[in-house]
Design an enzyme around this catalytic site. Structure first.
Site, PDB file in Angstrom:
ATOM      1  N   ASP A   9       0.871  -1.164   0.000  1.00  0.00           N
ATOM      2  CA  ASP A   9       0.000   0.000   0.000  1.00  0.00           C
ATOM      3  C   ASP A   9       0.928   1.239   0.000  1.00  0.00           C
ATOM      4  O   ASP A   9       2.134   1.097   0.260  1.00  0.00           O
ATOM      5  CB  ASP A   9      -0.856  -0.049   1.275  1.00  0.00           C
ATOM      6  CG  ASP A   9      -1.683   1.185   1.472  1.00  0.00           C
ATOM      7  OD1 ASP A   9      -2.396   1.562   0.542  1.00  0.00           O
ATOM      8  OD2 ASP A   9      -1.605   1.785   2.568  1.00  0.00           O
ATOM      9  N   LEU A  10       0.404   2.407  -0.318  1.00  0.00           N
ATOM     10  CA  LEU A  10       1.281   3.591  -0.377  1.00  0.00           C
ATOM     11  C   LEU A  10       1.167   4.470   0.881  1.00  0.00           C
ATOM     12  O   LEU A  10       2.074   4.524   1.711  1.00  0.00           O
ATOM     13  CB  LEU A  10       0.955   4.414  -1.628  1.00  0.00           C
ATOM     14  CG  LEU A  10       1.763   5.695  -1.794  1.00  0.00           C
ATOM     15  CD1 LEU A  10       3.229   5.403  -2.039  1.00  0.00           C
ATOM     16  CD2 LEU A  10       1.202   6.533  -2.946  1.00  0.00           C
ATOM     17  N   ASP A  11       0.005   5.140   0.992  1.00  0.00           N
ATOM     18  CA  ASP A  11      -0.196   6.089   2.093  1.00  0.00           C
ATOM     19  C   ASP A  11      -0.209   5.349   3.424  1.00  0.00           C
ATOM     20  O   ASP A  11      -1.022   4.451   3.636  1.00  0.00           O
ATOM     21  CB  ASP A  11      -1.543   6.816   1.930  1.00  0.00           C
ATOM     22  CG  ASP A  11      -1.556   7.735   0.727  1.00  0.00           C
ATOM     23  OD1 ASP A  11      -0.540   8.389   0.476  1.00  0.00           O
ATOM     24  OD2 ASP A  11      -2.591   7.794   0.031  1.00  0.00           O
ATOM     25  N   THR A  17       1.719  10.067   4.230  1.00  0.00           N
ATOM     26  CA  THR A  17       0.897  11.120   3.630  1.00  0.00           C
ATOM     27  C   THR A  17      -0.440  11.290   4.346  1.00  0.00           C
ATOM     28  O   THR A  17      -1.165  12.253   4.069  1.00  0.00           O
ATOM     29  CB  THR A  17       0.633  10.813   2.148  1.00  0.00           C
ATOM     30  OG1 THR A  17       0.434   9.415   2.027  1.00  0.00           O
ATOM     31  CG2 THR A  17       1.775  11.258   1.267  1.00  0.00           C
ATOM     32  N   LYS A  45      -8.658   6.090   5.976  1.00  0.00           N
ATOM     33  CA  LYS A  45      -7.436   5.435   5.501  1.00  0.00           C
ATOM     34  C   LYS A  45      -7.785   4.319   4.517  1.00  0.00           C
ATOM     35  O   LYS A  45      -8.617   3.454   4.817  1.00  0.00           O
ATOM     36  CB  LYS A  45      -6.630   4.901   6.687  1.00  0.00           C
ATOM     37  CG  LYS A  45      -5.966   6.023   7.456  1.00  0.00           C
ATOM     38  CD  LYS A  45      -4.997   5.518   8.500  1.00  0.00           C
ATOM     39  CE  LYS A  45      -4.318   6.708   9.187  1.00  0.00           C
ATOM     40  NZ  LYS A  45      -3.498   6.291  10.310  1.00  0.00           N
ATOM     41  N   SER A 114      -2.531   0.717  -4.300  1.00  0.00           N
ATOM     42  CA  SER A 114      -2.974   1.894  -3.548  1.00  0.00           C
ATOM     43  C   SER A 114      -4.300   2.424  -4.077  1.00  0.00           C
ATOM     44  O   SER A 114      -4.576   2.348  -5.267  1.00  0.00           O
ATOM     45  CB  SER A 114      -1.902   2.984  -3.667  1.00  0.00           C
ATOM     46  OG  SER A 114      -2.409   4.227  -3.245  1.00  0.00           O
ATOM     47  N   ALA A 115      -5.093   3.002  -3.174  1.00  0.00           N
ATOM     48  CA  ALA A 115      -6.351   3.639  -3.577  1.00  0.00           C
ATOM     49  C   ALA A 115      -6.110   5.034  -4.147  1.00  0.00           C
ATOM     50  O   ALA A 115      -7.005   5.641  -4.735  1.00  0.00           O
ATOM     51  CB  ALA A 115      -7.274   3.740  -2.366  1.00  0.00           C
ATOM     52  N   LYS A 145     -11.138  -0.686  -1.729  1.00  0.00           N
ATOM     53  CA  LYS A 145     -10.904  -1.577  -0.585  1.00  0.00           C
ATOM     54  C   LYS A 145     -12.070  -1.395   0.394  1.00  0.00           C
ATOM     55  O   LYS A 145     -12.503  -0.270   0.563  1.00  0.00           O
ATOM     56  CB  LYS A 145      -9.590  -1.202   0.129  1.00  0.00           C
ATOM     57  CG  LYS A 145      -8.344  -1.278  -0.751  1.00  0.00           C
ATOM     58  CD  LYS A 145      -7.166  -0.585  -0.075  1.00  0.00           C
ATOM     59  CE  LYS A 145      -5.962  -0.497  -0.996  1.00  0.00           C
ATOM     60  NZ  LYS A 145      -4.829   0.245  -0.421  1.00  0.00           N
ATOM     61  N   GLU A 169      -0.204  -3.395   4.626  1.00  0.00           N
ATOM     62  CA  GLU A 169      -1.306  -2.424   4.704  1.00  0.00           C
ATOM     63  C   GLU A 169      -1.403  -1.734   6.058  1.00  0.00           C
ATOM     64  O   GLU A 169      -1.157  -2.370   7.086  1.00  0.00           O
ATOM     65  CB  GLU A 169      -2.643  -3.155   4.487  1.00  0.00           C
ATOM     66  CG  GLU A 169      -3.300  -2.923   3.153  1.00  0.00           C
ATOM     67  CD  GLU A 169      -3.805  -1.518   2.905  1.00  0.00           C
ATOM     68  OE1 GLU A 169      -3.908  -0.725   3.866  1.00  0.00           O
ATOM     69  OE2 GLU A 169      -4.090  -1.185   1.750  1.00  0.00           O
ATOM     70  N   ASP A 170      -1.773  -0.456   6.046  1.00  0.00           N
ATOM     71  CA  ASP A 170      -1.970   0.267   7.308  1.00  0.00           C
ATOM     72  C   ASP A 170      -3.448   0.499   7.606  1.00  0.00           C
ATOM     73  O   ASP A 170      -3.773   1.033   8.666  1.00  0.00           O
ATOM     74  CB  ASP A 170      -1.267   1.630   7.272  1.00  0.00           C
ATOM     75  CG  ASP A 170      -1.978   2.595   6.357  1.00  0.00           C
ATOM     76  OD1 ASP A 170      -2.315   2.191   5.213  1.00  0.00           O
ATOM     77  OD2 ASP A 170      -2.228   3.746   6.759  1.00  0.00           O
TER      78      ASP A 170
HETATM   79  P1  B16 Z   1      -6.104  10.351  -3.447  1.00  0.00           P
HETATM   80  P2  B16 Z   1      -3.574   4.128   0.108  1.00  0.00           P
HETATM   81  C1  B16 Z   1      -5.396   6.072   0.094  1.00  0.00           C
HETATM   82  O1  B16 Z   1      -4.122   5.588  -0.235  1.00  0.00           O
HETATM   83  C2  B16 Z   1      -5.366   6.863   1.384  1.00  0.00           C
HETATM   84  O2  B16 Z   1      -5.119   6.016   2.486  1.00  0.00           O
HETATM   85  C3  B16 Z   1      -6.690   7.540   1.588  1.00  0.00           C
HETATM   86  O3  B16 Z   1      -6.673   8.309   2.763  1.00  0.00           O
HETATM   87  C4  B16 Z   1      -6.996   8.416   0.371  1.00  0.00           C
HETATM   88  O4  B16 Z   1      -8.255   9.027   0.500  1.00  0.00           O
HETATM   89  C5  B16 Z   1      -6.975   7.554  -0.892  1.00  0.00           C
HETATM   90  O5  B16 Z   1      -5.707   6.931  -1.005  1.00  0.00           O
HETATM   91  C6  B16 Z   1      -7.223   8.350  -2.153  1.00  0.00           C
HETATM   92  O6  B16 Z   1      -6.142   9.203  -2.343  1.00  0.00           O
HETATM   93  O7  B16 Z   1      -7.016  11.432  -3.000  1.00  0.00           O
HETATM   94  O8  B16 Z   1      -4.655  10.728  -3.485  1.00  0.00           O
HETATM   95  O9  B16 Z   1      -6.560   9.721  -4.755  1.00  0.00           O
HETATM   96  O10 B16 Z   1      -3.477   4.074   1.593  1.00  0.00           O
HETATM   97  O11 B16 Z   1      -4.531   3.132  -0.500  1.00  0.00           O
HETATM   98  O12 B16 Z   1      -2.220   4.129  -0.573  1.00  0.00           O
HETATM   99 MG    MG Z   2      -2.756   3.191   3.386  1.00  0.00          MG
END
Ligand code: B16
Ligand code: MG
Length: 217
Positions: A9-11, A17, A45, A114-115, A145, A169-170
C-alpha cells in the site's frame, strides 16, 4: 528460490501522507463549520477520495448537491497536492528502504496496490518508482478496498497467484481486502485497529530479514 509477490500500500505504508490528507480534509470540514478529528481520519485510511468526502459529510451531517461535492473534491486534492510539492526521499517511512532493497536482493516481485490517484508522482518524488514491477492505483480500479480488486490486479500483473502474494497495509479496509483476496495480510500499525491482519508490525523497523525469508519459503 521461490518468487512471491510483495504488494505495498502507499499512504501510511511507504510514506506518511495520511497527515496531509488529514490537513486537507480538515480544511473542508472547517469551512463547513464542523469538527474533524484525528480519530475521524482513521475512517478514511485506504478509502477513495469520493467515498472519503461522503464519510466526512455524514460526520458533519451535511447534505449537498453534487456540484458542491465536485468543488470540494477538487479543492481537497489541490490542497493535498500543495503539501507534496517539496516531497522527497526523507518522507519515506522508517525501515521501508531496507525491506525494499532486501526484496530486490532476493529477486522477489514488488507491486504497489494503492487507492490513491496521486500514487505515481509520490513514487517519483521519493525515488522509489524503479522498485516496482507493477503499479495499481486509484486510476486502475473501480471497486474500493475492502474489495480486493486492487491487490488481485497487482498479483495478476505479476503473474502470481493470490496465495503467493503478501500485502503490507496500514488500513482496516486494506487488511480486509487482502484477506478477502486470499492473500497474506501484514498490518503496519496498531493492533487495536489492525487485529484482522495475519501478521502485525508497528512499523518496518520491527520487521527483520528472517520474517521475509519465511514468507519466501
Ligand atoms: P487520493 P492508500 C489512500 O491511499 C489513502 O489512504 C486515503 O486516505 C486516500 O483518501 C486515498 O488513497 C485516495 O487518495 O485522494 O490521493 O486519490 O493508503 O490506498 O495508498
Ligand atoms: Mg494506506
Amino acid at each position: 528460490m521461490n518468487t512471491k509477490a510483495f504488494i505495498f500500500d502507499l499512504d501510511g505504508v511507504i510514506v506518511d501522507t495520511a497527515k496531509y490528507h488529514f490537513l486537507a480534509w480538515k480544511k473542508i470540514a472547517d469551512s463547513l463549520g464542523f469538527e474533524f478529528t484525528h480519530q475521524n481520519n482513521e475512517l478514511l485510511k485506504g478509502v477513495s477520495r469520493v467515498r472519503s468526502l461522503d464519510i466526512i459529510l455524514e460526520l458533519g451531517k451535511v447534505k449537498a448537491p453534487q456540484e458542491d461535492k465536485n468543488r470540494w473534491l477538487i479543492q481537497k486534492n489541490e490542497d493535498y497536492l500543495s503539501y507534496l510539492v517539496d516531497m522527497d526521499e526523507s518522507e519515506i517511512l522508517p525501515g521501508v528502504m531496507p525491506i525494499l532493497n532486501y526484496l530486490k536482493e532476493k529477486k522477489q516481485l514488488i507491486a504497489l496496490g494503492s487507492a490513491s490517484k496521486n500514487a505515481r508522482p509520490i513514487l517519483e518524488k521519493t525515488g522509489t518508482l524503479s522498485y516496482f514491477d507493477a503499479i495499481v492505483d486509484g486510476n486502475d480500479v473501480s471497486n474500493a478496498k475492502p474489495d480486493p480488486e486492487v491487490f488481485l490486479l497487482a498479483a495478476k500483473l505479476l503473474n502470481t497467484k493470490p496465495e503467493d502474494s503478501i500485502v503490507f497495509e496500514d488500513s482496516v479496509a486494506g487488511v480486509q481486502a487482502a484477506n478477502i483476496g486470499g492473500m497474506t495480510s501484514v498490518g503496519i500499525g496498531e493492533a487495536a485497529t489492525l487485529h484482522e491482519a495475519k501478521y502485525l508490525f508497528k512499523d518496518f523497523t520491527q520487521m527483520d530479514k528472517t520474517f521475509i525469508d519465511n514468507l519466501i519459503k
